[in-house]
Each structure stands twice: as C-alpha cells, then as structure tokens.
Design an enzyme around this catalytic site. Structure first.
Site, PDB file in Angstrom:
ATOM      1  N   ASP A  12       0.850  -1.189   0.000  1.00 27.14           N
ATOM      2  CA  ASP A  12       0.000   0.000   0.000  1.00 27.14           C
ATOM      3  C   ASP A  12       0.887   1.241   0.000  1.00 27.14           C
ATOM      4  O   ASP A  12       2.091   1.158   0.250  1.00 27.14           O
ATOM      5  CB  ASP A  12      -0.929   0.017   1.220  1.00 27.14           C
ATOM      6  CG  ASP A  12      -1.936   1.163   1.154  1.00 27.14           C
ATOM      7  OD1 ASP A  12      -2.493   1.391   0.063  1.00 27.14           O
ATOM      8  OD2 ASP A  12      -2.136   1.852   2.163  1.00 27.14           O
ATOM      9  N   SER A  13       0.258   2.379  -0.235  1.00 31.22           N
ATOM     10  CA  SER A  13       1.025   3.629  -0.279  1.00 31.22           C
ATOM     11  C   SER A  13       1.341   4.200   1.106  1.00 31.22           C
ATOM     12  O   SER A  13       2.323   4.907   1.268  1.00 31.22           O
ATOM     13  CB  SER A  13       0.227   4.673  -1.055  1.00 31.22           C
ATOM     14  OG  SER A  13      -1.021   4.868  -0.428  1.00 31.22           O
ATOM     15  N   TYR A  44      -0.881   7.515  -4.103  1.00 34.58           N
ATOM     16  CA  TYR A  44      -1.009   6.710  -5.323  1.00 34.58           C
ATOM     17  C   TYR A  44      -2.271   7.128  -6.098  1.00 34.58           C
ATOM     18  O   TYR A  44      -2.310   7.056  -7.310  1.00 34.58           O
ATOM     19  CB  TYR A  44      -1.159   5.223  -4.981  1.00 34.58           C
ATOM     20  CG  TYR A  44       0.105   4.476  -4.631  1.00 34.58           C
ATOM     21  CD1 TYR A  44       1.336   5.115  -4.492  1.00 34.58           C
ATOM     22  CD2 TYR A  44       0.075   3.090  -4.441  1.00 34.58           C
ATOM     23  CE1 TYR A  44       2.485   4.395  -4.169  1.00 34.58           C
ATOM     24  CE2 TYR A  44       1.213   2.364  -4.130  1.00 34.58           C
ATOM     25  CZ  TYR A  44       2.423   3.017  -3.988  1.00 34.58           C
ATOM     26  OH  TYR A  44       3.543   2.298  -3.673  1.00 34.58           O
ATOM     27  N   GLY A  45      -3.267   7.519  -5.362  1.00 30.48           N
ATOM     28  CA  GLY A  45      -4.586   7.778  -5.956  1.00 30.48           C
ATOM     29  C   GLY A  45      -4.644   8.967  -6.891  1.00 30.48           C
ATOM     30  O   GLY A  45      -5.653   9.200  -7.546  1.00 30.48           O
ATOM     31  N   CYS A  76      -4.153  -1.783  -1.558  1.00 31.96           N
ATOM     32  CA  CYS A  76      -4.454  -0.462  -2.116  1.00 31.96           C
ATOM     33  C   CYS A  76      -5.539  -0.544  -3.195  1.00 31.96           C
ATOM     34  O   CYS A  76      -5.405  -1.281  -4.180  1.00 31.96           O
ATOM     35  CB  CYS A  76      -3.148   0.077  -2.700  1.00 31.96           C
ATOM     36  SG  CYS A  76      -3.335   1.628  -3.564  1.00 31.96           S
ATOM     37  N   THR A  78      -6.325   1.717  -5.346  1.00 30.50           N
ATOM     38  CA  THR A  78      -5.833   2.292  -6.605  1.00 30.50           C
ATOM     39  C   THR A  78      -5.079   1.245  -7.424  1.00 30.50           C
ATOM     40  O   THR A  78      -5.295   1.112  -8.630  1.00 30.50           O
ATOM     41  CB  THR A  78      -4.908   3.490  -6.291  1.00 30.50           C
ATOM     42  OG1 THR A  78      -5.629   4.424  -5.493  1.00 30.50           O
ATOM     43  CG2 THR A  78      -4.410   4.153  -7.547  1.00 30.50           C
ATOM     44  N   CYS A 187     -10.876   2.475  -0.539  1.00 30.81           N
ATOM     45  CA  CYS A 187      -9.435   2.749  -0.507  1.00 30.81           C
ATOM     46  C   CYS A 187      -8.956   2.407   0.897  1.00 30.81           C
ATOM     47  O   CYS A 187      -9.726   2.478   1.854  1.00 30.81           O
ATOM     48  CB  CYS A 187      -9.166   4.183  -0.931  1.00 30.81           C
ATOM     49  SG  CYS A 187      -8.601   5.315   0.288  1.00 30.81           S
ATOM     50  N   THR A 188      -7.705   1.988   0.992  1.00 28.97           N
ATOM     51  CA  THR A 188      -7.207   1.476   2.276  1.00 28.97           C
ATOM     52  C   THR A 188      -7.379   2.471   3.415  1.00 28.97           C
ATOM     53  O   THR A 188      -7.633   2.082   4.546  1.00 28.97           O
ATOM     54  CB  THR A 188      -5.702   1.150   2.190  1.00 28.97           C
ATOM     55  OG1 THR A 188      -5.048   2.247   1.563  1.00 28.97           O
ATOM     56  CG2 THR A 188      -5.445  -0.128   1.456  1.00 28.97           C
ATOM     57  N   HIS A 189      -7.215   3.743   3.075  1.00 27.45           N
ATOM     58  CA  HIS A 189      -7.309   4.751   4.133  1.00 27.45           C
ATOM     59  C   HIS A 189      -8.720   4.794   4.726  1.00 27.45           C
ATOM     60  O   HIS A 189      -8.896   5.003   5.924  1.00 27.45           O
ATOM     61  CB  HIS A 189      -6.895   6.117   3.587  1.00 27.45           C
ATOM     62  CG  HIS A 189      -5.411   6.222   3.422  1.00 27.45           C
ATOM     63  ND1 HIS A 189      -4.720   5.389   2.585  1.00 27.45           N
ATOM     64  CD2 HIS A 189      -4.494   7.015   4.026  1.00 27.45           C
ATOM     65  CE1 HIS A 189      -3.428   5.680   2.659  1.00 27.45           C
ATOM     66  NE2 HIS A 189      -3.274   6.674   3.525  1.00 27.45           N
TER      67      HIS A 189
HETATM   68  N1  DGL Z   1      -3.790   3.486  -0.789  1.00 30.67           N
HETATM   69  C1  DGL Z   1      -4.624   4.265  -1.653  1.00 30.67           C
HETATM   70  C2  DGL Z   1      -5.818   3.410  -2.102  1.00 30.67           C
HETATM   71  O1  DGL Z   1      -6.224   2.511  -1.400  1.00 30.67           O
HETATM   72  C3  DGL Z   1      -5.132   5.502  -0.957  1.00 30.67           C
HETATM   73  C4  DGL Z   1      -4.082   6.501  -0.652  1.00 30.67           C
HETATM   74  C5  DGL Z   1      -3.310   7.027  -1.834  1.00 30.67           C
HETATM   75  O2  DGL Z   1      -3.864   7.800  -2.632  1.00 30.67           O
HETATM   76  O3  DGL Z   1      -2.160   6.655  -1.944  1.00 30.67           O
HETATM   77  O4  DGL Z   1      -6.346   3.654  -3.160  1.00 30.67           O
END
Ligand code: DGL
Length: 289
Positions: A12-13, A44-45, A76, A78, A187-189
């Site tokens: 993940d990011s 990443y998004g 992630c 994305t 998204c993970t967040h």
């Molecule tokens: N990890 C990204 C996702 O799940 C979210 C955060 C990002 O934009 O990096 O899409």
C-alpha cells in the site's frame, strides 16, 4: 522451506494498509505477514497507471526476490483497480486485490440495490468497482465518489476533528436521501477508519471494509491451494519506503500490532547498487491532479 510457510506480502502507499495487516492477523494469525508501505510516493490515488507500475514493481520485486512471498495482496484500492492485470503478467506470484471481495460483499448486503463507492481519484476514474458490481448484478445502482482530501486527512491522522465529522455527516445525509444503503470503503485509508465511519453512519448504512472481505478471500485461496500456514503464530513485519512517522503513529491504534518496529525499505545491496529502485520516481509536480 515448504511453500505454505512462506510469508504473505501486502502493499500500500501509506497507513491504510494496516487495515489489511490487522484483518489478516485476526483471521489468519499463523500467517507470516510482510507489509510494505510507500509514503515516499503517496498519494497513489492521484497518479496514473504508467506512473504506478514501476513504483509498485519495485515493492513487488523486493517481496518476491528477497522475502519469497507466496502471495501478494494489493491492499491499495488504486493498485487493485488500475494495475492488477498488468502486474499479474509481469510477476509469477499470485495476486489478490480488494475489488472482487468488497464488491461481492456489497452486492450481498444491499437491500435497496444502491451502493456507494468511496475511493481515490484514480480508482473512481477506472470505474472498476462499478463494472464488477454490475457484472454480478446489473440492476444495482452504483454511485462512485473520489474523496482525495479525506484520504490526506486520514494519512495525517486529522479525520477525527469536528469539521470532518460534520462533513461526513452531510455526505451521508445526501446518500440517504437518494436511498443508498451500502458504502464500500474503496481505498485502504477509508478501510482503516471503517468503525469510526460506522459510528457516524449508525445503523443507516452497511459499511463494507474491503480488508475484512479480502482476508476471507485470502483464507479461501490458501485453503484451496494447500498454502495455509498452520505451524505457529506468524510474525508480522512492516517495511517503510519514505518517512515512517505517520505509520508509527497509526500502529499505536492497534494494540495487536503495537510491538512491530517498522523497518527501512532496503535501497542498496552489498555492492552498493540500488536494489529495488527506491529513489523517488515521480516528483509531486509531475503528478496529475
Ligand atoms: N492506498 C490508496 C488506495 O487505497 C489511498 C491513498 C493514496 O492515494 O495513496 O487507493
């Protein structure tokens, strides 16, 4: 080493991938988990597929070459929505993403046949969630929304302020008026704060946490392929490429993970050659908005 004893890789990011580590730890405590977080390239998004593939490939090379993982979970949203097909052709290792498991759960849960997907700009632009949900049931209405500012607030641990709570409440009210009853935290967040979100949504919505849906899918896959590790309590490791401040802070919210000391993503081998290409590949100025 038997293949079943090999670790599972999670990528993940940023802090969000902890949702997957936590879900796997709860469901499959015997598995060894290696999570690689990449705050150096966050978010990443806001990147496109051509930027993401080389960035993520270096994480995957590390997991497959150095740690010999048996499976990679793209926690992630994305990556899962934009890159999974291409990564599967570039690497021999099996991948499991979050789109299928979360979509399946949402389709099972909705009573009104109306599902909201909250995710990053890149995930929403891809339309992958909508396509998957409507492939399962074409009668379901899917509303997809990108909330990039909210991703950023969570990464910095700022989402619990009164302002953000009020903002979330306003969005939920809007969804409720349109008769949506199920929300995918795509998204993970967002997955990471599913229970905080459920508290605000009360019983008005089913909140789908893709980390929980995906952990179930991982269990089924490991059983089917005879790759379950049943030997002992599996160790958990976290490698961070970039600044680990936010990850260290976020770990404190999980009593089960608090003892993990994040490690630095390796950059050089003994001959001082760059191993996994961990220099910054995209500058913030080059990321499309
Ligand atoms: N990890 C990204 C996702 O799940 C979210 C955060 C990002 O934009 O990096 O899409």
């Amino acid at each position: 080493m038997g293949n079943n004893l090999k670790p599972i890789g999670v990528i993940d990011s940023g802090v969000g991938g902890l949702s997957m580590v936590f879900a796997l730890d709860q469901l499959l405590p015997s598995e060894e988990i290696v999570y690689v977080a990449d705050p150096l390239h966050f978010p990443y998004g806001e990147k496109n597929k051509n930027e993401l593939i080389p960035i993520v490939s270096s994480l995957i090379s590390f997991l497959t070459e150095s740690l010999k993982v048996k499976l990679i979970i793209t926690a992630c949203g994305t990556i899962s929505s934009n890159c999974l097909e291409e990564l599967s052709t570039l690497f021999q290792v099996p991948f499991i993403g979050i789109i299928d498991p979360a979509s399946n759960d949402a389709v099972k849960k909705t009573k009104t046949g109306k599902v909201v997907v909250l995710a990053t700009s890149a995930t929403i632009k891809s339309g992958t969630f909508r396509k998957h949900i409507q492939k399962i049931n074409s009668a379901i209405t899917v509303k997809e929304e990108a909330w990039p500012e909210f991703v950023d607030a969570i990464e910095k641990g700022l989402h619990q302020t009164e302002q953000w709570k009020q903002w979330i409440q306003n969005q939920l009210f809007r969804f409720q008026k349109e008769n949506f009853d199920t929300i995918i935290m795509g998204c993970t967040h967002f997955a990471l704060i599913s229970s905080f979100f459920q508290d605000i949504a009360k019983t008005s919505f089913e909140i789908i946490n893709p980390a929980l849906s995906t952990a179930q899918e991982v269990k089924k896959y490991l059983e089917k392929t005879d790759l379950l590790n049943q030997s002992k309590l599996g160790s958990k490791r976290i490698f961070v490429r970039g600044n680990s401040t936010n990850i260290k802070k976020a770990i404190q919210n999980f009593s089960e993970l608090q003892k993990i000391r994040p490690e630095v993503f390796p950059e050089m081998n003994q001959e001082n050659k760059i191993l996994y290409n961990s220099q910054r590949i995209c500058t913030p100025a080059s990321t499309p908005r």
